[in-house]
Design a protein around this motif. Structure first.
Motif, PDB file in Angstrom:
ATOM      1  N   ARG A  11       0.827  -1.216   0.000  1.00  0.00           N
ATOM      2  CA  ARG A  11       0.000   0.000   0.000  1.00  0.00           C
ATOM      3  C   ARG A  11       0.856   1.259   0.000  1.00  0.00           C
ATOM      4  NH1 ARG A  11      -4.289  -2.383   4.475  1.00  0.00           N
ATOM      5  NH2 ARG A  11      -5.792  -3.254   2.963  1.00  0.00           N
ATOM      6  N   LYS A  13       3.653   1.482  -1.423  1.00  0.00           N
ATOM      7  CA  LYS A  13       4.447   1.453  -2.653  1.00  0.00           C
ATOM      8  C   LYS A  13       5.928   1.204  -2.369  1.00  0.00           C
ATOM      9  CE  LYS A  13       0.764   2.513  -4.981  1.00  0.00           C
ATOM     10  NZ  LYS A  13       0.030   1.441  -5.714  1.00  0.00           N
ATOM     11  N   VAL A  16       7.366  -2.841  -4.246  1.00  0.00           N
ATOM     12  CA  VAL A  16       6.111  -3.546  -4.508  1.00  0.00           C
ATOM     13  C   VAL A  16       6.334  -4.936  -5.104  1.00  0.00           C
ATOM     14  CG1 VAL A  16       3.951  -3.496  -5.816  1.00  0.00           C
ATOM     15  CG2 VAL A  16       4.818  -1.404  -4.740  1.00  0.00           C
ATOM     16  N   ASP A  46      -6.373  -3.199  -3.660  1.00  0.00           N
ATOM     17  CA  ASP A  46      -4.919  -3.065  -3.503  1.00  0.00           C
ATOM     18  C   ASP A  46      -4.169  -3.840  -4.579  1.00  0.00           C
ATOM     19  OD1 ASP A  46      -4.816  -1.422  -1.136  1.00  0.00           O
ATOM     20  OD2 ASP A  46      -5.468  -3.172   0.008  1.00  0.00           O
ATOM     21  N   LEU A  50      -2.995  -2.754  -9.320  1.00  0.00           N
ATOM     22  CA  LEU A  50      -1.641  -3.084  -9.786  1.00  0.00           C
ATOM     23  C   LEU A  50      -1.643  -3.774 -11.152  1.00  0.00           C
ATOM     24  CD1 LEU A  50      -0.037  -4.299  -6.426  1.00  0.00           C
ATOM     25  CD2 LEU A  50       0.236  -2.083  -7.550  1.00  0.00           C
ATOM     26  N   ASP A  53      -0.127  -1.456 -13.459  1.00  0.00           N
ATOM     27  CA  ASP A  53       1.215  -0.967 -13.130  1.00  0.00           C
ATOM     28  C   ASP A  53       2.122  -1.074 -14.359  1.00  0.00           C
ATOM     29  OD1 ASP A  53       2.885  -0.438 -10.372  1.00  0.00           O
ATOM     30  OD2 ASP A  53       4.138  -1.402 -11.902  1.00  0.00           O
TER      31      ASP A  53
END
Length: 499
Positions: A11, A13, A16, A46, A50, A53
């Protein structure tokens, strides 16, 4: 480290990718998975965030964690992320995660994608990743859409057959074929033509039935070239001629070769994919629920002999063998022992196995020739319980007793003792085995009728032979090598007393 600690770092970062990898490993433990589920309380944001990402390895590990959580509501979201994914090495992981959700509604899309990939021309660099994606898609499609297996119909066709047998006693199996059968001896079996496959299936002394592909003796070349040889060289024709039902046929590929493991695995993967493509997916590779095994056996020149093993042929002769122990004798070996001792066994005999294990020796003795009564004794309760299960499936009346043989008493003598003797390594060293074999021979004299027979399989034949020479009433009627490497032998003794 607890799941909450990893979640907090993700969370924030902080590193990660690494925290995702470690969390993924942690939740392989069911208790840790439950802890993570409790922590996020149904809010997967959460991890879902991602999936966009910029780091593909972050996306990869995030989607694998989502898959581990087995939440059906995530299926459509994972599919959308899969379709948007541009990095090839990640795409198979989306499908693996989907497979842990209920995603039947996506089946039409899965099929379309699978077809697209199967027809796609790929570069050498892309091949590995496309192959992984195809395998993942195929497994997921089969989860929901597995057709019925084909029915074998070629029982009366003229077929070339290979039966794998004990290499030292191939003649035992040959003797059970029709008298006019022309047989070629192989190093580990026999090869012949037959139009009576159902009769061959009744033979109990072979371990595997394989089929050469008519007109196709050897394969060589690249994976693509060998796939072409297989598909267009008679394999599909053979399958279609001997089965009812339409393609596809589901297969697995096995390569028997001395090549390095990683090279062999790579060849299996490349050839499996090439076979699917070359056959226009009339042949489909799967790791479970397959109908046939394509087996390639390397020869000395590095070329491959192609053989087929068909699970579409019903084979019930050893279907009783549900329960086993590590020390259990294989049923084909037990059947071989009875055939080797055959002329010395008698009809309607009273038979005893003092170390019966899961009952295989007694069941195969009863299958070989009718018996009057059969008794099995074993000191291990687990063995007796397993033997009872197998024997009920075999539908043979056998009396089992959980007892030490040396404490066993019976109101009448037995005509035969058949047994798989304990060997070195079964919690026995050579010295203790010598004592056990001596006690076995001494006790068996009291249990046998005069001229009774002992059929004993042992991996310590020297010890048994040394001990029975101490008992003049035993006569060695037959000795047969079963496996040279294991030094296992079958000894047949007669107990004879002159009155």
């Amino acid at each position: 480290m607890l799941t909450s600690n990893y979640l907090e770092q993700i969370r924030k970062k902080n590193n990660v990718r690494q925290n995702l990898i470690e969390l993924k490993q942690l939740i392989r433990d069911d208790n840790q998975k439950k802890a993570l589920a409790y922590e996020i309380a149904g809010d997967f944001s959460d991890f879902t965030v991602l999936l966009k990402d910029e780091d593909p390895k972050v996306r990869k590990n995030a989607v694998l964690i989502l898959g581990e959580m087995e939440c059906d509501d995530l299926a459509d979201l994972i599919w959308d992320a899969y379709e948007a994914e541009q990095t090839m090495f990640v795409k198979a992981d989306y499908i693996k995660s989907l497979s842990k959700c209920e995603c039947r509604q996506l089946l039409p899309k899965l099929k379309i994608r699978l077809q697209e990939l199967s027809e796609k021309k790929v570069t050498v660099e892309e091949e590995k990743h496309v192959r992984a994606e195809i395998f993942a898609l195929q497994a997921l499609v089969l989860k929901y859409n597995r057709p019925k297996h084909h029915k074998f119909t070629g029982f009366d066709n003229d077929l070339e057959v290979i039966l794998m047998t004990n290499r030292n006693h191939r003649e035992v199996t040959v003797a059970q074929l029709p008298a006019e059968t022309e047989v070629k001896m192989l190093s580990g079996g026999i090869r012949f033509q037959t139009t009576h496959l159902e009769e061959v299936l009744k033979i109990r002394t072979y371990t595997e039935m394989l089929f050469p592909i008519p007109g196709l003796r050897l394969l060589e070349g690249s994976p693509d070239h060998m796939a072409k040889q297989l598909v267009h060289g008679g394999m599909l024709r053979f399958l279609n001629e001997n089965h009812a039902g339409n393609p596809p046929f589901y297969f697995r590929l096995e390569i028997k070769s001395g090549m390095a493991t990683d090279r062999r695995i790579d060849l299996v993967k490349k050839m499996s994919l090439a076979i699917e493509r070359e056959s226009d997916r009339e042949m489909v590779n799967t790791t479970s629920g397959y109908e046939l095994e394509i087996r390639l056996v390397a020869n000395k020149e590095g070329r491959f002999i192609p053989l087929l093993k068909l699970s579409t042929i019903p084979d019930w002769k050893f279907s009783y063998r549900k329960e086993v122990l590590p020390t259990s004798v294989t049923p084909a070996n037990a059947a071989l022992f009875m055939a080797l001792a055959g002329s010395l066994l008698k009809k309607d005999a009273r038979v005893l196995d003092p170390f019966c294990g899961t009952g295989t020796m007694l069941i195969e003795r009863a299958r070989f020739l009718p018996c009057n009564t059969l008794y099995g004794i074993d000191i291990l309760e687990e063995a007796i319980q397993k033997a009872k299960v197998n024997t009920e499936l075999a539908n043979i009346p056998i009396h089992y007793i959980n007892r030490n043989y040396f404490d066993f008493k019976h109101e009448y003598h037995f005509d035969e003792i058949v047994t798989n003797l304990p060997g070195v390594g079964r919690n026995k060293d050579a010295e203790s085995l010598q004592i056990l074999y001596d006690r076995f021979l001494q006790k068996s004299q009291k249990m046998l009728e005069n001229n009774g027979i002992v059929v004993a399989y042992t991996t310590a034949p020297e010890i048994l032979k040394k001990q029975f020479h101490n008992y003049p009433a035993y006569i060695l009627e037959k000795e047969a090598v079963i496996n040279e490497r294991e030094n296992s032998r079958l000894l047949v003794l007669r107990y004879h007393i002159e009155y």
